[in-house]
Motif scaffolding. Structure first.
Motif, short mmCIF file in Angstrom:
data_model
loop_
_atom_site.label_atom_id
_atom_site.label_comp_id
_atom_site.label_asym_id
_atom_site.label_seq_id
_atom_site.Cartn_x
_atom_site.Cartn_y
_atom_site.Cartn_z
N LEU A 175 0.87 -1.33 -0.03
CA LEU A 175 0.09 0.17 -0.02
C LEU A 175 0.92 1.12 0.11
O LEU A 175 0.72 2.10 -0.74
CB LEU A 175 -1.00 -0.02 1.15
CG LEU A 175 -2.24 -0.93 1.17
CD1 LEU A 175 -2.77 -1.10 2.47
CD2 LEU A 175 -3.03 -0.74 0.02
N ARG A 176 1.88 1.27 0.72
CA ARG A 176 2.78 2.34 0.99
C ARG A 176 3.58 2.66 -0.67
O ARG A 176 3.74 3.81 -1.15
CB ARG A 176 3.85 2.21 1.90
CG ARG A 176 3.23 2.47 3.20
CD ARG A 176 4.18 2.69 4.51
NE ARG A 176 5.00 1.55 4.37
CZ ARG A 176 5.08 0.41 5.31
NH1 ARG A 176 3.81 0.09 5.87
NH2 ARG A 176 5.79 -0.46 5.15
N ALA A 177 3.94 1.65 -1.25
CA ALA A 177 4.74 1.49 -2.31
C ALA A 177 3.87 1.99 -3.52
O ALA A 177 4.04 2.88 -4.30
CB ALA A 177 5.34 0.18 -2.54
N ARG A 178 2.46 1.68 -3.48
CA ARG A 178 1.64 2.00 -4.64
C ARG A 178 1.09 3.78 -4.26
O ARG A 178 1.22 4.40 -5.30
CB ARG A 178 0.12 1.17 -4.50
CG ARG A 178 0.31 0.10 -4.87
CD ARG A 178 -1.04 -0.74 -5.12
NE ARG A 178 -0.92 -2.20 -5.46
CZ ARG A 178 -1.45 -3.23 -4.74
NH1 ARG A 178 -2.24 -2.97 -3.96
NH2 ARG A 178 -1.17 -4.19 -5.41
N ALA A 179 1.22 4.18 -3.07
CA ALA A 179 0.95 5.44 -2.80
C ALA A 179 2.00 6.24 -3.44
O ALA A 179 1.95 7.10 -3.93
CB ALA A 179 0.58 5.85 -1.25
N ARG A 180 3.31 5.72 -3.21
CA ARG A 180 4.50 6.49 -3.82
C ARG A 180 4.73 6.62 -5.24
O ARG A 180 4.64 7.70 -5.67
CB ARG A 180 5.91 5.96 -3.14
CG ARG A 180 6.03 6.07 -1.73
CD ARG A 180 7.36 5.85 -1.29
NE ARG A 180 7.80 4.44 -1.50
CZ ARG A 180 7.61 3.75 -0.62
NH1 ARG A 180 7.35 3.70 0.51
NH2 ARG A 180 7.90 2.18 -1.15
N LEU A 181 4.33 5.36 -5.76
CA LEU A 181 4.09 5.33 -7.39
C LEU A 181 2.99 6.02 -7.93
O LEU A 181 3.36 6.76 -8.93
CB LEU A 181 4.14 3.83 -7.89
CG LEU A 181 5.10 3.07 -7.55
CD1 LEU A 181 5.06 1.39 -7.92
CD2 LEU A 181 6.43 3.37 -8.34
N ARG A 182 1.80 6.42 -7.26
CA ARG A 182 0.94 7.17 -7.68
C ARG A 182 1.37 8.71 -7.81
O ARG A 182 0.80 9.46 -8.56
CB ARG A 182 -0.41 7.00 -6.72
CG ARG A 182 -1.04 6.06 -7.22
CD ARG A 182 -2.28 5.99 -6.49
NE ARG A 182 -3.21 4.59 -6.21
CZ ARG A 182 -3.03 4.06 -5.09
NH1 ARG A 182 -2.64 4.50 -4.19
NH2 ARG A 182 -3.67 2.78 -5.27
N ARG A 183 2.24 9.13 -7.09
CA ARG A 183 2.79 10.53 -7.02
C ARG A 183 3.99 10.64 -7.95
O ARG A 183 4.04 11.85 -8.54
CB ARG A 183 3.21 10.83 -5.56
CG ARG A 183 2.25 10.80 -4.43
CD ARG A 183 3.13 11.50 -3.01
NE ARG A 183 4.20 10.72 -2.99
CZ ARG A 183 5.04 10.75 -1.95
NH1 ARG A 183 4.59 11.47 -0.76
NH2 ARG A 183 6.00 10.28 -1.68
N PHE A 184 4.43 9.57 -8.38
CA PHE A 184 5.61 9.83 -9.31
C PHE A 184 5.31 10.50 -10.48
O PHE A 184 6.14 11.68 -10.76
CB PHE A 184 6.16 8.33 -9.58
CG PHE A 184 7.35 8.59 -10.60
CD1 PHE A 184 8.42 8.44 -10.02
CD2 PHE A 184 7.28 8.19 -11.97
CE1 PHE A 184 9.74 8.52 -10.73
CE2 PHE A 184 8.23 8.12 -12.67
CZ PHE A 184 9.42 8.32 -11.98
N PRO A 185 4.04 10.47 -11.31
CA PRO A 185 3.88 11.14 -12.27
C PRO A 185 3.85 12.79 -12.14
O PRO A 185 4.36 13.54 -13.05
CB PRO A 185 2.62 10.74 -13.29
CG PRO A 185 2.31 9.28 -12.54
CD PRO A 185 3.16 9.41 -11.01
N ALA A 186 3.18 13.10 -11.13
CA ALA A 186 2.97 14.46 -10.86
C ALA A 186 4.55 15.01 -10.51
O ALA A 186 4.73 16.12 -10.65
CB ALA A 186 2.20 14.63 -9.63
N LEU A 187 5.25 14.35 -9.82
CA LEU A 187 6.46 14.78 -9.43
C LEU A 187 7.42 14.92 -10.59
O LEU A 187 8.17 15.94 -10.89
CB LEU A 187 7.09 13.92 -8.60
CG LEU A 187 6.66 13.87 -6.94
CD1 LEU A 187 7.14 12.94 -6.09
CD2 LEU A 187 6.52 15.29 -6.37
N LEU A 188 7.24 13.96 -11.22
CA LEU A 188 8.13 13.99 -12.48
C LEU A 188 7.69 15.02 -13.49
O LEU A 188 8.59 15.70 -14.26
CB LEU A 188 8.28 12.81 -13.30
CG LEU A 188 9.35 12.46 -14.33
CD1 LEU A 188 10.70 12.81 -13.84
CD2 LEU A 188 9.23 11.02 -14.76
N GLY A 189 6.47 15.27 -13.63
CA GLY A 189 5.82 16.50 -14.41
C GLY A 189 6.71 17.84 -14.41
O GLY A 189 6.77 18.51 -15.46
N GLY A 190 7.23 18.04 -13.12
CA GLY A 190 7.81 19.30 -12.80
C GLY A 190 9.16 19.39 -13.35
O GLY A 190 9.95 20.27 -13.40
#
Length: 69
Positions: free
Chosen positions: A8-23
């Motif tokens: 669950l923690r790993a999936r939560a981190r992966l969900r944030r990845f596209p938004a973080l990388l977008g910047g």
């Protein structure tokens, strides 16, 4: 002990990845261009061949992740 919490923690981190990388589009593009140029034709990618670009991307990503927490 269940591994469910870990996933669950790993999936939560992966969900944030596209938004973080977008910047970090500029750094991601520079790294991609370097890797593409390094592997053009019959050449192979060499270790640390694009280290400068990778470090710039990693630093940008780390700054973006720190700003979100």
């Amino acid at each position: 002990m269940s591994g469910r919490g870990v996933w669950l923690r790993a999936r939560a981190r992966l969900r944030r990845f596209p938004a973080l990388l977008g910047g970090c589009g500029e750094q991601a593009a520079a790294y991609g261009r370097c890797v593409a140029a390094a592997s053009a034709g019959s050449r192979e990618v060499r270790r640390d061949g694009c280290l400068r670009e990778f470090r710039a991307l990693r630093e940008c990503f780390n700054r973006a992740a720190a700003a979100r927490t």
